[in-house]
Design an enzyme around this catalytic site. Sequence first.
Site, PDB file in Angstrom:
ATOM      1  N   LYS A  57      -0.379  -4.434   9.167  1.00 34.02           N
ATOM      2  CA  LYS A  57       0.983  -4.193   8.676  1.00 34.02           C
ATOM      3  C   LYS A  57       1.721  -3.421   9.759  1.00 34.02           C
ATOM      4  CE  LYS A  57       3.607  -2.528   4.680  1.00 34.02           C
ATOM      5  NZ  LYS A  57       4.509  -1.542   5.282  1.00 34.02           N
ATOM      6  N   CYS A 109       3.057   3.184   9.256  1.00 36.46           N
ATOM      7  CA  CYS A 109       3.458   4.478   8.681  1.00 36.46           C
ATOM      8  C   CYS A 109       4.298   5.263   9.689  1.00 36.46           C
ATOM      9  CB  CYS A 109       2.226   5.286   8.283  1.00 36.46           C
ATOM     10  SG  CYS A 109       2.654   6.880   7.529  1.00 36.46           S
ATOM     11  N   ALA A 128       7.660  -2.200  -2.263  1.00 40.14           N
ATOM     12  CA  ALA A 128       7.142  -0.839  -2.446  1.00 40.14           C
ATOM     13  C   ALA A 128       8.023  -0.108  -3.458  1.00 40.14           C
ATOM     14  CB  ALA A 128       7.096  -0.099  -1.112  1.00 40.14           C
ATOM     15  N   GLU A 129       9.160   0.427  -3.017  1.00 38.94           N
ATOM     16  CA  GLU A 129      10.015   1.203  -3.923  1.00 38.94           C
ATOM     17  C   GLU A 129      10.577   0.352  -5.051  1.00 38.94           C
ATOM     18  OE1 GLU A 129      12.735   4.066  -2.818  1.00 38.94           O
ATOM     19  OE2 GLU A 129      11.418   5.091  -1.415  1.00 38.94           O
ATOM     20  N   PRO A 141       0.858  -1.197   0.000  1.00 45.40           N
ATOM     21  CA  PRO A 141       0.000   0.000   0.000  1.00 45.40           C
ATOM     22  C   PRO A 141       0.885   1.235   0.000  1.00 45.40           C
ATOM     23  CG  PRO A 141       0.084  -0.974   2.197  1.00 45.40           C
ATOM     24  CD  PRO A 141       0.850  -1.898   1.290  1.00 45.40           C
ATOM     25  N   MET A 142       0.715   2.107  -0.992  1.00 42.74           N
ATOM     26  CA  MET A 142       1.568   3.298  -1.122  1.00 42.74           C
ATOM     27  C   MET A 142       0.681   4.513  -1.356  1.00 42.74           C
ATOM     28  SD  MET A 142       4.592   1.653  -3.499  1.00 42.74           S
ATOM     29  CE  MET A 142       3.455   0.845  -4.637  1.00 42.74           C
ATOM     30  N   ASN A 190       8.498  -7.404   4.416  1.00 43.25           N
ATOM     31  CA  ASN A 190       8.644  -6.147   3.689  1.00 43.25           C
ATOM     32  C   ASN A 190       9.989  -5.529   4.063  1.00 43.25           C
ATOM     33  OD1 ASN A 190       6.990  -2.908   3.755  1.00 43.25           O
ATOM     34  ND2 ASN A 190       8.005  -3.910   2.073  1.00 43.25           N
ATOM     35  N   GLY A 191      10.752  -5.131   3.041  1.00 43.06           N
ATOM     36  CA  GLY A 191      12.048  -4.494   3.285  1.00 43.06           C
ATOM     37  C   GLY A 191      13.181  -5.200   2.572  1.00 43.06           C
TER      38      GLY A 191
END
Length: 484
Positions: free
Chosen positions: A147, A108, A232-233, A23-24, A208-209
């Site tokens: 998350k 976040c 994500a990125e 989710p971005m 994630n990461g």
Amino acid sequence: MPKLRGEAFWRETLRSAHYVVAPMVDQSELAWRLLSRRHGAQLCYTPMLHAQVFLRDANYRRENLYGEACPEDRPLIVQFCANDPEVFVQAALLAQDYCDAIDLNLGCPQMIAKRGHYGAFLQEEWDLLQRMILLANEKLSVPITCKIRVFPDIDKTVRYAQMLEKAGCQLLTVHGRTKEQKGPLAGVASWEHIQAVRKAVNIPVFANGNIQCLSDVEECIRKTGVHGVMSAEGNLHNPALFEGRNPLVWEMAEEYLEIVQKYPCPLSYVRAHLFKLWHHTLQVYQQLREELAKVKTLEGIVDVNRELKLRCQEEIANQKEGEKPKEGLPFFHWICQPYIRPGPKERCRENGGSGTEKGVRGKRALEEEEDGNSELLSKNKQKKKLRNPNKSFDPSLKPKYAKCDQCGNPKGTKCVFNMCRGCCKKRAFKETADCPGHGLLFKTKYEKSLSWQHNQRGIQTPEISQRGDAEVGETAVLKEAGDS
């Protein structure tokens, strides 16, 4: 049909998804999700949605979820940020028919999350989180997922994950960074934390990461034992990441722009995506970078994209045999590839500094350490200080904003109801009242309307009276004539 839980939910509803798009905010909109799905993504999340706004604003719901139905966009998880159990569940009830699960954002780390008191800034409030997840698990027809970010201590992170599982979380995504690790201070995500959580819980776990290419995905799954990996990125710079390909940038850009034609989104989203896709090329063609920043229409963005493609094709045609990529890149700049975010020291060296000077700070560090000393201010704030020398940037001197009595957002400083503008408008309309602080004049306008109506009746009455007198006089004359 009973609600699926845990492994059954992941296996049947999410179709055993291994490759997940994160989710971005303003970046994982429908058009980008469809592009990612075409190139290997098996599960997507919506951008983080604000539960309070989603609940009260029909336009926000329509723009972010209730738009044109798209069967290709499943399985889909809707993510909310929230800090109130009732608000969270009411928003989720409005969204549950359009998705396969509801996710609570507890990861976040940005300043806006700190001010709004949500995301990673709830990770110490375990009682509140338990109440939110318990209520959601009870009321919703779809599973609830979370998350999170990790604590520095692995044991505390494990207890945190177990608490969420016990409350009713059916799937957990673990970002292996703490809430302090962000921007240039992000550093490397800890897969050790993720592995410990995976071993300690009985629900599916996503990692994630540190995901920049498909080999990272495979290595992460092997080392941590997770069910799936979220990017994500890495996905933003190469939407074909999960296919294990590094396509030409213009291929991805053109395909994305075609999807946007069918499923429109705000121009700012499109521009941001092209800045990511063309990141390395725009370091070479700075003029086109400026044009992309200024263009005001989708057609203009398409034109800039076409020009970038032509420049790259010309460069390829003039390329010498055996020539290697510059700037230490693994591929030539016109090929989709990761962008490794430089840390504070690297940024310093890029700017000609040693990386150890006292005045050097990362962007996020500045937000928390500025004390008014211009040597420690960002360039943007130094410019502001030149325009207004008396302005202080010391965070301890900044005013603390009081919260709205209704929703918790900052209230208007001159609001007569002690509310934010949205809540004030509803109350003022309901009570036909004025709030000069927000420029809302329902009472004044109503009184003016009544006054105008009264004046109109006053104007019409003499006319009617005169017309009646004339008719009586005319009748008398006719009668007199008849008698004669």
